[in-house]
Enzyme design. Structure first.
Site, PDB file in Angstrom:
ATOM      1  N   ARG A   1       0.863  -1.199   0.000  1.00  0.00           N
ATOM      2  CA  ARG A   1       0.000   0.000   0.000  1.00  0.00           C
ATOM      3  C   ARG A   1       0.887   1.232   0.000  1.00  0.00           C
ATOM      4  O   ARG A   1       2.110   1.104  -0.004  1.00  0.00           O
ATOM      5  CB  ARG A   1      -0.918  -0.011   1.224  1.00  0.00           C
ATOM      6  CG  ARG A   1      -0.134  -0.038   2.520  1.00  0.00           C
ATOM      7  CD  ARG A   1      -1.018   0.070   3.745  1.00  0.00           C
ATOM      8  NE  ARG A   1      -0.220  -0.122   4.949  1.00  0.00           N
ATOM      9  CZ  ARG A   1      -0.648   0.052   6.180  1.00  0.00           C
ATOM     10  NH1 ARG A   1      -1.896   0.406   6.393  1.00  0.00           N
ATOM     11  NH2 ARG A   1       0.127  -0.133   7.222  1.00  0.00           N
TER      12      ARG A   1
ATOM     13  N   ASN B   1      -4.288   7.712   3.828  1.00  0.00           N
ATOM     14  CA  ASN B   1      -3.805   7.128   5.077  1.00  0.00           C
ATOM     15  C   ASN B   1      -2.304   7.307   5.159  1.00  0.00           C
ATOM     16  O   ASN B   1      -1.575   6.904   4.252  1.00  0.00           O
ATOM     17  CB  ASN B   1      -4.123   5.630   5.138  1.00  0.00           C
ATOM     18  CG  ASN B   1      -3.849   5.055   6.512  1.00  0.00           C
ATOM     19  OD1 ASN B   1      -4.548   5.365   7.470  1.00  0.00           O
ATOM     20  ND2 ASN B   1      -2.808   4.252   6.622  1.00  0.00           N
ATOM     21  N   GLU B   2      -1.869   7.951   6.203  1.00  0.00           N
ATOM     22  CA  GLU B   2      -0.433   8.104   6.458  1.00  0.00           C
ATOM     23  C   GLU B   2       0.360   8.366   5.180  1.00  0.00           C
ATOM     24  O   GLU B   2       1.188   7.546   4.762  1.00  0.00           O
ATOM     25  CB  GLU B   2       0.112   6.874   7.187  1.00  0.00           C
ATOM     26  CG  GLU B   2      -0.459   6.738   8.585  1.00  0.00           C
ATOM     27  CD  GLU B   2       0.208   5.642   9.411  1.00  0.00           C
ATOM     28  OE1 GLU B   2       0.856   4.754   8.826  1.00  0.00           O
ATOM     29  OE2 GLU B   2       0.044   5.671  10.641  1.00  0.00           O
TER      30      GLU B   2
ATOM     31  N   GLU C   1      -5.108   6.859  15.708  1.00  0.00           N
ATOM     32  CA  GLU C   1      -4.870   5.418  15.835  1.00  0.00           C
ATOM     33  C   GLU C   1      -4.020   5.169  17.069  1.00  0.00           C
ATOM     34  O   GLU C   1      -3.098   5.931  17.371  1.00  0.00           O
ATOM     35  CB  GLU C   1      -4.101   4.865  14.632  1.00  0.00           C
ATOM     36  CG  GLU C   1      -4.858   4.804  13.325  1.00  0.00           C
ATOM     37  CD  GLU C   1      -4.005   4.191  12.218  1.00  0.00           C
ATOM     38  OE1 GLU C   1      -3.081   3.417  12.503  1.00  0.00           O
ATOM     39  OE2 GLU C   1      -4.255   4.519  11.048  1.00  0.00           O
TER      40      GLU C   1
ATOM     41  N   GLU D   1      -2.239  -7.999   8.969  1.00  0.00           N
ATOM     42  CA  GLU D   1      -2.542  -7.420  10.282  1.00  0.00           C
ATOM     43  C   GLU D   1      -3.479  -8.285  11.109  1.00  0.00           C
ATOM     44  O   GLU D   1      -4.167  -7.802  12.010  1.00  0.00           O
ATOM     45  CB  GLU D   1      -3.053  -5.985  10.086  1.00  0.00           C
ATOM     46  CG  GLU D   1      -1.912  -5.133   9.551  1.00  0.00           C
ATOM     47  CD  GLU D   1      -2.198  -3.657   9.424  1.00  0.00           C
ATOM     48  OE1 GLU D   1      -3.336  -3.323   9.051  1.00  0.00           O
ATOM     49  OE2 GLU D   1      -1.278  -2.859   9.678  1.00  0.00           O
TER      50      GLU D   1
END
Ligand code: GAL
Length: 683
Positions: free
Chosen positions: A120, A158-159, A310, A358
C-alpha cells in the site's frame, strides 16, 4: 479551512472509536457480523469510526463500475446507532486493475526501478492519471454522502509518506527548483556545485540521487513534502466544494522524517496522529516521556486540540517483540493523549482481520468475536469514562515554554558529513535532554519549528540549531531582548537554509544574541568523556561535575557582559567555557557548548524552572513515574495524574477545591493510583 473548534460539531463529546473495515467481512460469508459490530460498538462507548480507508477495490471493483451498496448500508447502520463516520478517501491503496492498466501510477524507487503492485502507500503523487482517478472517486463519495447523517469528518488517504523517482516526479522537481531559484546560476551557488565538478549547465541534468550535494538532498525533501501537500490539496478539492461544512484531516506519524508536517497545518482543519509507543520494551518512563513529546508536537501544529486517530488497544504486530499492555496501561496511555490535548481516543483496529498482514495486530474485538475479553472490557470502561469528560472538548493546554524541533534542521543534520556521523541524535536531544526534565517537573511545553511565533513563550529551547533560516536569528534576538530566555547548544548556527556554511564565524547569525564565537568542535568517541565544571556561585545552582560526550564546542566569549557559568575540566581545552549566558535587553541567552549527561540536563533545567518561576501543572511533590498534565476550558482546570509504573503511587493533594472529574466527588487529602493507574481531577 474550517476554523471552528471542536471541528466535529455533531459530536459534543470526546471522540472514541477507530478504524473499521466491514468490507473485509461480507454479509454473504459472515451474516450478522455487521449487526454484532453495532452492538459491540454501543457497548464499548464508540461514537465515531473511520471507514473506507483501504476499500477502493470494493468501491470501484472494475474501472468506472462503482459499488457503493455496502458503504450505503454501513453508513445507514452507523447513523441508526448514533455513530458518526470519519469517511476516508481510498487513495492509500490502489486496486489491482488500476495498477495493471496504468503502470505509470506505480512508484519508482531511487535506483529507477518501478514497483510491482502490492502492499500500500505506493502511488506516484505526481501522476495526472492517479490524481484524476482519486478526484473521481472522491467526487463520487462526496456527492453520494454529502447529506448523509453519519458523515462527520473526512479522513484523507492514510499516512501519506514515501517518495517517487519517476520521470514525472523528476520533471516536477525541476519545475519546483526553477520556481525557487529562477536561474541555474542561483541554484549552482546554493548547492555549491562547483565542488567535484557538479555544476549544472541545464535543468535536465538534475538527477535526484546525489547525496554528495547536500543542498539537493534538502531541496528534494522539501519538494517531496510540497508535492504530497499538493496531492492532498488535489484530493480535497471536491470535498471542500461539495461538503464545505465537513472537517478534513489526515493521519500523521509523529516525527516521521519523510514529511515536514508543519506544511500540512493549513490543509487540515484538525491535526491527528497515529501513536504506537513501544510499551514494555524499554523503561515506561522513557516511552511515556517520548510519547508526551510527540503529543505536544501534534497539539502545537495548530496550537489547538488534536485527535489521537490510531493507537492499539493491546499489541502491535510490527515490532520484533510486542508485549501486551499491562492492565490499566491502556486507560492511562489513552488519558495521556487527552491530557496533552487530544479530543479523541481512537484505535487501529476495531476488529482483528482474519487474514493477511494485520491479523495479529491488536484490536478492540478479537477473533473470538465477543465482548468477554480483557481488552474489550478495558476499552469499554474507558469509553464510559470519556463520556463523562465533555468539559474537556476543545480545552486548551496553557504553555510558557517551547522547544524548537525543526524538520528541515533534522534533514540537514542527517545529511551533513562532519566530525561526527553517528549518534547525532537530534530528536533524542530535543526530547530526552531537554523535554524530559521539563516533563518530569510537570512543566507544559509546545514543540514548534523555527518559523513559529515566539511571543507566547517565556522560555525557548533550540537544541542543535545547526541550520538557521533567514530571519530566525533576528526573531530569537527580539524574543530575548523583550525578556525571553533562549537556550541553545553545541553544533548550532553552522549553515543557512541551503546548507551553506556561515562565513563570519559560528554560530553565524546567532553570535549577537549568544555573545560567543565557536571556533572548533571536538567530537569524542563513544567511550571517551570530557568534564564540565560549574563556576562557583552558579546562578542555576549547578554544583556537581558533569560528564560531556559526543560534541564539545570550543568557544570564545565575545563581550564583557557574557558570563561563563561552567568550564571544561580536561584535555587541551580545559578551562575554556562550556556554558555561557548572555544577558541581553530584558532577557538572556544560554549556550551549552557540549552534549552533557542526563544529570546535567536535569539540574540545568531544574535550575531554569526555579529561576524563571515557570508555571508547573502541579507544584506539589509527586512520586517517581507519575506525570501531571493540565487542561483548561476557561471555566475549569483539569488535572491528569498518570502513573507509568507497575507499583501503586500516592500523591498528597491538599487542594480542597479538587474533585474527581468522573464521579464529581471531592478528592481527599491523598490520591492513590494503582499500578499503571490514572485519575482526572477538576477544580
Ligand atoms: C498504521 C496504519 C494502519 C495500521 C497500523 C498498524 O501506521 O495507518 O493502517 O497498519 O499502522 O499499527
Amino acid at each position: 479551512m474550517i476554523d471552528r473548534f471542536p471541528p466535529v460539531t455533531r459530536i459534543p463529546h470526546l471522540l472514541h472509536g477507530g478504524d473499521y473495515n466491514p468490507e473485509q467481512w461480507s454479509p454473504r460469508k459472515y451474516p450478522d457480523l455487521w449487526d454484532q459490530d453495532m452492538r459491540l460498538m454501543k457497548l464499548a462507548g464508540v461514537n465515531i469510526v473511520s471507514v473506507g480507508i483501504f476499500s477502493w477495490a470494493q468501491l470501484e471493483p472494475l474501472e468506472g463500475r462503482f459499488d457503493f451498496g455496502w458503504l450505503d448500508r454501513i453508513l445507514d447502520l452507523l447513523a441508526e446507532h448514533g455513530i458518526a463516520a470519519n469517511l476516508a478517501t481510498p487513495s492509500g491503496a490502489k486496486p489491482n486493475w488500476m495498477a495493471a492498466k496504468y503502470p505509470q501510477i506505480r512508484r519508482v524507487t531511487a535506483d529507477g526501478h518501478r514497483d510491482l503492485q502490492g502492499g500500500r502507500h505506493n502511488h506516484c503523487y505526481t501522476s495526472p492519471v492517479y490524481r484524476a482517478k482519486v478526484k473521481k472517486i472522491n467526487t463520487r463519495l462526496a456527492q453520494r454522502y454529502k447529506d448523509h447523517p453519519a458523515l462527520a469528518m473526512w479522513h484523507i488517504s492514510n499516512e501519506y509518506g514515501g517518495e517517487c523517482h519517476c520521470d514525472l516526479c523528476k520533471e516536477a522537481f525541476r519545475a519546483w527548483l526553477r520556481k525557487r531559484y529562477r536561474t541555474l546560476e542561483e541554484l549552482n551557488h546554493a548547492w555549491w556545485t562547483t565542488f567535484w565538478s557538479h555544476r549544472y549547465q541545464d535543468w535536465s541534468q538534475i538527477e535526484l540521487i546525489d547525496r554528495s550535494v547536500h543542498g539537493l538532498v534538502l531541496d528534494w525533501k522539501r519538494f517531496v513534502t510540497d508535492q504530497t501537500v499538493d496531492f492532498m490539496r488535489h484530493e480535497i478539492e471536491p470535498l471542500r466544494r461539495l461538503t464545505p461544512g465537513i472537517p478534513i484531516t489526515t493521519n500523521m506519524m509523529g516525527t516521521y522524517p519523510g514529511l515536514n508536517y508543519w506544511k500540512f497545518r493549513d490543509v487540515c482543519d484538525v491535526v491527528c496522529w497515529d501513536s504506537y509507543p513501544g510499551w514494555h520494551t524499554e523503561s515506561e518512563m522513557k516511552t511515556a516521556s517520548w510519547t508526551a513529546f510527540v503529543h505536544d508536537l501534534n497539539r502545537s501544529l495548530k496550537r489547538r486540540p488534536f485527535l489521537l486517530m490510531e493507537s492499539t488497544p493491546s499489541q502491535v504486530n510490527w515490532q520484533q517483540v510486542s508485549p501486551l499492555k499491562r492492565p490499566g496501561l491502556h486507560r492511562t496511555a489513552s488519558l495521556q493523549a487527552v491530557a496533552h490535548g487530544a479530543d479523541a481516543v481512537m484505535y487501529f483496529q476495531w476488529r482483528k482481520s482474519r487474514g493477511s498482514a494485520e491479523k495479529f495486530h491488536g484490536a478492540v474485538v478479537d477473533h473470538v468475536g465477543h465482548e468477554h475479553t480483557r481488552v474489550f472490557q478495558e476499552v469499554a470502561a474507558l469509553g464510559a469514562d470519556l463520556k463523562k469528560l465533555d468539559g474537556l472538548v476543545g480545552a486548551s493546554n496553557p504553555v510558557e515554554t517551547a522547544i524548537i524541533y525543526d524538520w528541515e534542521n533534522g534533514w540537514a543534520l542527517e545529511a551533513e558529513q562532519g566530525p561526527r556521523n553517528t549518534n547525532k541524535d537530534y530528536a533524542r536531544t530535543c526530547s530526552r535532554d531537554f523535554y524530559d526534565p521539563l516533563w518530569k517537573h510537570h512543566v507544559p511545553v509546545d514543540i514548534i519549528d523555527m518559523d513559529q511565533e515566539l511571543a507566547p513563550y517565556r522560555l525557548v529551547i533550540a537544541p542543535m540549531l545547526y541550520m538557521v533560516r533567514p530571519g530566525v536569528a533576528q526573531r530569537l534576538q527580539t524574543f530575548v531582548e523583550r525578556g525571553g530566555t533562549l537556550v541553545t547548544t553545541y553544533f548550532s548556527g553552522l549553515v543557512n537554509e541551503s546548507d551553506l556554511c556561515f562565513l563570519d564565524g559560528f554560530p553565524g547569525p546567532l553570535k549577537p544574541v549568544l555573545g560567543i564565537w565557536a571556533e572548533e568542535t571536538d567530537v569524542l568517541p563513544d567511550d571517551r568523556e570530557q568534564m564540565v565544571v560549574p563556576a562557583a556561585g552558579h546562578p542555576l545552582g549547578l554544583k556537581a561535575r558533569y560528564a560531556a560526550r559526543h560534541y564539545c564546542d570550543l568557544i570564545h566569549v565575545k563581550g564583557d557582559q557574557v558570563r561563563v557559568l561552567a568550564t571544561y575540566g580536561r584535555d587541551f581545552y580545559a578551562g575554556r567555557p562550556a556554558l555561557t549566558v548572555n544577558p541581553l535587553g530584558c532577557g538572556q541567552a544560554y549556550y551549552i557548548a557540549s552534549r552533557n549527561d542526563q544529570r546535567f540536563c536535569d539540574d540545568f533545567m531544574a535550575g531554569l524552572i526555579r529561576q524563571l518561576k515557570l508555571r508547573r501543572n502541579w507544584a506539589g511533590t509527586t512520586p517517581p513515574g507519575v506525570s501531571v498534565q493540565r487542561r483548561n476550558n476557561g471555566k475549569q482546570d483539569f488535572l491528569f495524574f498518570l502513573n507509568f509504573t507497575d507499583a501503586p503511587r500516592t500523591i498528597r493533594l491538599n487542594r480542597p477545591t479538587l474533585r474527581d472529574a468522573l464521579t464529581g466527588k471531592k478528592a481527599g487529602a491523598a490520591l492513590k493510583l494503582p499500578p499503571y493507574g490514572s485519575a482526572v481531577l477538576a477544580s
